[in-house]
Design a protein around this motif. Structure first.
Motif, PDB file in Angstrom:
ATOM      1  N   SER A  54      -5.863  55.175   7.421  1.00  0.00           N
ATOM      2  CA  SER A  54      -4.882  54.191   6.939  1.00  0.00           C
ATOM      3  C   SER A  54      -3.677  54.187   7.875  1.00  0.00           C
ATOM      4  CB  SER A  54      -4.405  54.530   5.513  1.00  0.00           C
ATOM      5  OG  SER A  54      -3.587  55.686   5.534  1.00  0.00           O
ATOM      6  N   GLY A  55      -2.836  53.191   7.710  1.00  0.00           N
ATOM      7  CA  GLY A  55      -1.586  53.149   8.461  1.00  0.00           C
ATOM      8  C   GLY A  55      -0.679  54.298   8.057  1.00  0.00           C
ATOM      9  N   THR A  56      -0.708  54.635   6.778  1.00  0.00           N
ATOM     10  CA  THR A  56       0.115  55.739   6.283  1.00  0.00           C
ATOM     11  C   THR A  56      -0.323  57.056   6.920  1.00  0.00           C
ATOM     12  OG1 THR A  56       0.295  54.553   4.185  1.00  0.00           O
ATOM     13  CG2 THR A  56       0.938  56.858   4.165  1.00  0.00           C
ATOM     14  N   LEU A  59       0.987  57.197  10.445  1.00  0.00           N
ATOM     15  CA  LEU A  59       2.402  57.572  10.470  1.00  0.00           C
ATOM     16  C   LEU A  59       2.571  59.072  10.229  1.00  0.00           C
ATOM     17  CD1 LEU A  59       3.850  54.533   8.485  1.00  0.00           C
ATOM     18  CD2 LEU A  59       4.620  55.234  10.765  1.00  0.00           C
ATOM     19  N   SER A  80      11.743  48.231   3.908  1.00  0.00           N
ATOM     20  CA  SER A  80      10.402  48.438   4.468  1.00  0.00           C
ATOM     21  C   SER A  80       9.451  48.789   3.337  1.00  0.00           C
ATOM     22  CB  SER A  80      10.449  49.580   5.487  1.00  0.00           C
ATOM     23  OG  SER A  80       9.155  49.928   5.937  1.00  0.00           O
ATOM     24  N   PHE A  81       8.189  48.907   3.706  1.00  0.00           N
ATOM     25  CA  PHE A  81       7.186  49.418   2.784  1.00  0.00           C
ATOM     26  C   PHE A  81       7.359  50.938   2.706  1.00  0.00           C
ATOM     27  CE2 PHE A  81       2.661  50.767   2.074  1.00  0.00           C
ATOM     28  CZ  PHE A  81       2.602  50.333   0.772  1.00  0.00           C
ATOM     29  N   ALA A  83       5.655  53.522   2.879  1.00  0.00           N
ATOM     30  CA  ALA A  83       4.928  54.445   3.770  1.00  0.00           C
ATOM     31  C   ALA A  83       5.778  54.913   4.940  1.00  0.00           C
ATOM     32  CB  ALA A  83       3.654  53.779   4.290  1.00  0.00           C
ATOM     33  N   VAL A 144      10.996  49.943  12.090  1.00  0.00           N
ATOM     34  CA  VAL A 144       9.869  49.206  11.514  1.00  0.00           C
ATOM     35  C   VAL A 144       9.995  47.741  11.948  1.00  0.00           C
ATOM     36  CG1 VAL A 144       8.698  48.550   9.361  1.00  0.00           C
ATOM     37  CG2 VAL A 144       9.945  50.733   9.485  1.00  0.00           C
ATOM     38  N   ASP A 170       6.932  51.930  13.653  1.00  0.00           N
ATOM     39  CA  ASP A 170       6.024  51.465  12.610  1.00  0.00           C
ATOM     40  C   ASP A 170       5.725  50.002  12.914  1.00  0.00           C
ATOM     41  OD1 ASP A 170       4.734  50.445  10.411  1.00  0.00           O
ATOM     42  OD2 ASP A 170       5.918  51.551   8.942  1.00  0.00           O
ATOM     43  N   CYS A 172       2.977  48.491  11.853  1.00  0.00           N
ATOM     44  CA  CYS A 172       1.888  48.133  10.929  1.00  0.00           C
ATOM     45  C   CYS A 172       1.860  46.647  10.590  1.00  0.00           C
ATOM     46  CB  CYS A 172       1.997  48.960   9.656  1.00  0.00           C
ATOM     47  SG  CYS A 172       1.476  50.676   9.905  1.00  0.00           S
ATOM     48  N   GLU A 173       3.025  45.978  10.685  1.00  0.00           N
ATOM     49  CA  GLU A 173       3.066  44.553  10.328  1.00  0.00           C
ATOM     50  C   GLU A 173       3.142  43.679  11.565  1.00  0.00           C
ATOM     51  OE1 GLU A 173       6.215  43.871   7.508  1.00  0.00           O
ATOM     52  OE2 GLU A 173       5.263  45.204   6.046  1.00  0.00           O
ATOM     53  N   GLY A 194      -1.629  49.330  10.907  1.00  0.00           N
ATOM     54  CA  GLY A 194      -2.387  49.450   9.655  1.00  0.00           C
ATOM     55  C   GLY A 194      -3.362  48.289   9.524  1.00  0.00           C
ATOM     56  N   LYS A 199      -3.204  42.632   6.464  1.00  0.00           N
ATOM     57  CA  LYS A 199      -2.656  42.747   7.829  1.00  0.00           C
ATOM     58  C   LYS A 199      -3.330  41.754   8.787  1.00  0.00           C
ATOM     59  CE  LYS A 199       0.093  45.869   6.536  1.00  0.00           C
ATOM     60  NZ  LYS A 199       0.228  47.246   6.253  1.00  0.00           N
ATOM     61  N   GLY A 206      -7.589  51.300   6.925  1.00  0.00           N
ATOM     62  CA  GLY A 206      -7.643  51.890   8.252  1.00  0.00           C
ATOM     63  C   GLY A 206      -6.297  51.821   8.935  1.00  0.00           C
TER      64      GLY A 206
END
Ligand SMILES: *Cc1c(COP(=O)(O)O)cnc(C)c1O
Length: 410
Positions: A54-56, A59, A80-81, A83, A144, A170, A172-173, A194, A199, A206
């Motif tokens: 995962s993205g988490t 990180l 942010s999210f 995570a 982020v 980060d 992820c986005e 992520g 996404k 993932g």
């Protein structure tokens, strides 16, 4: 919901790729893992990529691999999210929130400087920056790229150099986003992506770590696989590791998505342009910004409600859209106001007026690559009608200071 807030874009190519993998009988730690990693690294422009579950997880491993832990502070954003802050808490490092720029919604480099100047002193022996009162060590910056817009990376990297800090992006986005013609993910010591279904590129679940630092890549590769080292055997564990592996089925899906990544990003661009046109003259809202030398990779389309009582009016707009079958999200609430974060009882020295204002005004509209013109029009005319009805009840002269700043900037 008639119009969902997001929907993955997968084609027959992805189905074929996953079926081929399933028929091969090799479901984990096979050839697709390095293939996915290599192609991902070359897309982003880094030497190494390490896939995770995962993205988490990505990180978390970056935080571990860079040696950030107990007694360390990391400057990051509350808008942010969760995570991006949780990965610090897992390792007993402390998040220190710097406020955001109300226009970009990303951490404001000047605010990072303000926080350091106000709270940290240089220790002449260790040459590290130590918190005045808590004596914690300032170790890293974790910017982020919110909603796919790159952070202002030049001043952030400059601060990191000046104060000897690691930088973990980060991203992820923000797959495919560019800052001054360079892809995000290439600026920090390491960066994370992520692949959750909302996404830009999905593997179901993932994530990916990218880096140019060979030691970080090797350590992350070991940590995701129960701490096994490349040289040692299957039952030899050099580190306290995790099972953060990505299966071959996920990699098969990811590889097929990578084949189509330009198309996936272009389809999101198209939906964002449709929104910008259709919402251009709706009163009382600010649209996402587009700085000229930053290329946004569209992740979400979040509008901001201007004027007073934004929380009530945003929630009203959200409820009325839901009633019409249009899904939308209050995205993001700030992390420092989350119940679990408050319960930690960490002392937050600074006020975060811009982060809180953005959290109180933002509404993420339905946004996915296959969204049709008709669907975008339906969302926009619903918003226009709801807001036109209520706008004459709002006294825009009584705008708060924050709202005025947002208004001036947009
Ligand atoms: C999606 C996301 C992550 C990672 O999420 P996972 O669900 O663990 O893959 C991390 N940070 C941000 C800002 C995100 O949007």
């Amino acid at each position: 919901m008639k119009i969902p807030s997001c929907k993955p874009d997968t084609s027959e190519q992805e189905i074929d790729s996953v079926l081929r993998c399933l028929r091969s009988g090799r479901l984990s730690l096979g050839p697709l893992l390095p293939a996915f990693e290599e192609r991902f690294a070359s897309f982003v422009g880094t030497r190494y990529a390490v896939a995770t579950s995962s993205g988490t997880a990505a990180l978390h491993l970056c935080v571990r691999a860079l040696g950030v832990g107990t007694g360390d502070d990391v400057i990051t954003t509350s808008f942010s999210f969760v995570a991006s802050t949780n990965c610090l808490l897992y390792e007993n490092a402390q998040p220190v929130f710097a406020d955001i720029d109300p226009h970009s919604l990303n951490v404001d480099p000047q605010e990072i400087r303000n926080v350091i100047g106000r709270d940290y002193l240089r220790c002449s022996m260790t040459k590290r920056w130590i918190h005045r009162y808590s004596r914690r060590t300032l170790k890293a910056i974790l910017p982020v790229h919110v909603f796919g817009l790159p952070c202002d990376m030049d001043p952030i990297i400059e601060i990191a150099r000046e104060f000897s800090l690691h930088t973990i992006e980060d991203a992820c986005e923000a797959l495919g986003a560019e800052y001054r013609r360079r892809r995000v993910g290439t600026f920090g010591d390491a960066a994370c992506f992520g692949f959750y279904p909302n996404k830009q590129l999905t593997t179901g679940e993932g994530g990916m770590i990218v880096t140019n630092d060979e030691r970080v890549a090797i350590l992350c590769r070991s940590l995701r696989n129960q701490g096994r080292s490349e040289a040692g055997g299957w039952l030899e564990h050099a580190h306290l590791g995790y099972n953060y592996r990505l299966s071959e089925l996920h990699c098969a899906l990811g590889l097929a998505q990578l084949d189509r990544v330009d198309e996936l990003l272009a389809r999101r661009d198209r939906v964002a342009r449709l929104y910008a046109d259709a919402l251009a003259n709706v009163p009382g809202i600010a649209l996402p910004c587009q700085p000229s030398d930053f290329k946004r990779s569209w992740f979400a389309y979040a509008i901001q409600l201007l004027g007073p009582d934004s929380v009530a009016r945003r929630d009203n707009l959200m409820a009325r859209l839901h009633a019409q079958g249009i899904d939308c999200r209050h995205y993001f609430p700030t992390i420092h106001r989350q119940p679990y974060f408050r319960a930690l009882g960490l002392n937050l020295a600074s006020a975060l007026p811009m982060s809180e204002s953005a959290a109180d005004r933002c509404l993420a509209l339905p946004f996915f690559p296959s969204m049709s013109d008709t669907e975008v029009r339906e969302v926009c005319s619903a918003i226009r009608e709801i807001l036109t009805h209520e706008n004459h009840r709002v006294d825009f002269h009584k705008v708060t200071r924050e709202a005025a700043r947002v208004q001036v900037l947009s």
